[in-house]
Design an enzyme around this catalytic site. Structure first.
Site, PDB file in Angstrom:
ATOM      1  N   HIS A  66      -3.802   6.053   3.770  1.00  0.00           N
ATOM      2  CA  HIS A  66      -4.531   4.898   3.250  1.00  0.00           C
ATOM      3  C   HIS A  66      -4.004   3.588   3.826  1.00  0.00           C
ATOM      4  O   HIS A  66      -4.763   2.756   4.349  1.00  0.00           O
ATOM      5  CB  HIS A  66      -4.423   4.909   1.726  1.00  0.00           C
ATOM      6  CG  HIS A  66      -5.236   3.889   1.020  1.00  0.00           C
ATOM      7  ND1 HIS A  66      -4.754   2.636   0.688  1.00  0.00           N
ATOM      8  CD2 HIS A  66      -6.505   3.932   0.551  1.00  0.00           C
ATOM      9  CE1 HIS A  66      -5.687   1.956   0.043  1.00  0.00           C
ATOM     10  NE2 HIS A  66      -6.762   2.724  -0.058  1.00  0.00           N
ATOM     11  N   ASP A  91       0.834  -1.201   0.000  1.00  0.00           N
ATOM     12  CA  ASP A  91       0.000   0.000   0.000  1.00  0.00           C
ATOM     13  C   ASP A  91       0.872   1.256   0.000  1.00  0.00           C
ATOM     14  O   ASP A  91       1.967   1.247  -0.559  1.00  0.00           O
ATOM     15  CB  ASP A  91      -0.931  -0.045   1.222  1.00  0.00           C
ATOM     16  CG  ASP A  91      -2.265   0.621   0.985  1.00  0.00           C
ATOM     17  OD1 ASP A  91      -2.285   1.857   0.837  1.00  0.00           O
ATOM     18  OD2 ASP A  91      -3.296  -0.071   0.966  1.00  0.00           O
ATOM     19  N   SER A 143     -11.312  -0.357  -0.883  1.00  0.00           N
ATOM     20  CA  SER A 143     -10.043  -0.408  -0.149  1.00  0.00           C
ATOM     21  C   SER A 143     -10.261  -0.742   1.315  1.00  0.00           C
ATOM     22  O   SER A 143      -9.386  -1.311   1.968  1.00  0.00           O
ATOM     23  CB  SER A 143      -9.325   0.948  -0.230  1.00  0.00           C
ATOM     24  OG  SER A 143      -8.539   1.058  -1.381  1.00  0.00           O
TER      25      SER A 143
END
Length: 396
Positions: A187, A156, A342
């Site tokens: 994120h 990621d 996600s």
């Protein structure tokens, strides 16, 4: 340095054009690395042949530089059990030469991959309680093993490994996109928190390994994603953790045969792999790595067991999982709420880690186990799409 084809006593020019590897294309408008390509060798390419091919590639590096292609040459090399290849910057003439090598399976442009997050807003979490109760509920019900002894590779944007949510269980693994060992978008930290955070996580005792492949804009080249997968497999193998590892990729982009092939190698090696279906409300068959059939592709559900409006769908989807208004960790401490597939994928990675620890199943069998436990509760899941929602088998 002696060229590859000099060693074998024949030249590229002598090869028949019928042996040329296919040069794949990307959809019109797709963002790509300028002059960037991924080269995948045929499955039967030996280590010796691959080494010789790389020697030849090195020998033509100076020729590309003389033709004015700055920064040219091989940037990443991939050496999986069943996938050998590399990526780099090459001009058109060089790509034609490469494709004429009979050991090359295909060549494709190096497309840009993005994270699959859509919105942020402050609301209470609900995903943990939903995945541990067949009919919904307010409490998260789980076995105290809680993913102990399992490693979670978060491929990621990086992870804030010092965040209190991880209690010292998070470490930096590899950075394949820049020289900043930090999470520039938040994120990756959010994803890791859902997998293994003490408050927001499912497998609360699992170890997190940060593999950074996305920059501060949430983007990265396909070649870097493949390199991240390659690194994760090698790292898990080195530590004897292949069948006790989960790998989460909450990211995606246009279809890539190379990325799909690389992702499949992680499952063949023994790992569980969860990926996000995408946030364009379209069939995920056109996206990678979501379209790879051997991975666990996860679509996003809402608090009311409906398909999230943004979520991709289609036959490639294995399960739905909570992906709307998900609260998890934020870099620097504290928390934030995000929505997207996600956020759905790490729920599956967390439950997989939980079941690997609790039931002793190997990682590459965990997706099947998740589907066995899942409940057919999603309303209007989309055409030719499963209605099954992630469940941890708590008995509630």
């Amino acid at each position: 340095m002696t060229g590859f084809f000099t060693i074998l006593s024949f030249s590229l020019a002598a090869l028949s054009v019928t042996n040329a590897a296919q040069i794949l294309s990307v959809p019109k408008g797709a963002e790509v690395v300028p002059n960037g390509y991924i080269v995948v060798m045929k499955d039967d390419t030996s280590q010796q042949d691959f080494s010789s091919h790389r020697v030849w590639i090195s020998s033509i590096h100076h020729n590309m530089t003389r033709r004015g292609l700055d920064g040219a040459g091989v940037k990443q090399t991939y050496d999986f059990d069943h996938l050998r290849g590399y990526s780099g910057i090459f001009d058109e003439d060089t790509i034609k030469d490469i494709s004429n090598d009979p050991k090359v399976a295909f060549v494709e442009p190096d497309a840009i991959i993005s994270q699959h997050v859509v919105v942020q807003q402050r609301k209470a979490p609900w995903g943990l309680s939903r995945l541990s109760n067949r009919r919904g509920g307010r409490n998260y019900v789980f076995d105290s093993s809680a993913g102990s002894g399992v490693w979670a590779y978060v491929v990621d944007s990086g992870v804030d490994v010092r965040h209190a949510e991880f209690q010292g269980r998070a470490v930096w693994g590899s950075n394949l996109v820049d020289n900043k060992n930090s999470d520039g978008t938040g994120h990756g930290t959010h994803v890791a928190g859902t997998i293994a955070g003490k408050t927001y996580g499912i497998a609360k005792k699992a170890k997190v390994v940060a593999v950074k492949v996305l920059n501060s804009e949430g983007k990265g080249p396909t070649s870097g994603i493949i390199a991240g997968i390659n690194w994760s497999i090698r790292h898990a193998r080195k530590h004897g953790m292949l069948q006790k590892s989960v790998l989460n990729m909450s990211l995606g982009g246009t279809y890539s045969a190379g990325l799909n092939h690389a992702t499949a190698q992680a499952i063949k090696a023994g790992m569980f792999v969860s990926v996000s279906a995408g946030n364009d409300n379209i069939n995920s068959n056109g996206n990678s790595p979501a379209s790879e059939r051997s991975v666990c592709t996860i679509a996003a559900s809402t608090e009311n067991d409906g398909k999230a409006s943004f979520s991709n769908w289609g036959p490639a989807v294995d399960l739905y999982a909570p992906g709307h208004n998900i609260l998890s960790a934020r870099p620097g401490g504290g928390s934030q709420t995000m929505s997207g597939t996600s956020m759905a994928a790490p729920h599956a990675a967390g439950v997989a880690a939980y079941l690997i620890a609790k039931e002793g199943i190997p990682g590459n069998r965990a997706c099947l186990r998740l589907k066995q436990l899942s409940q057919p509760t999603i309303r209007n899941p989309g055409p030719d799409t499963t209605s099954r929602l992630l469940y941890n088998g708590s008995g509630r």
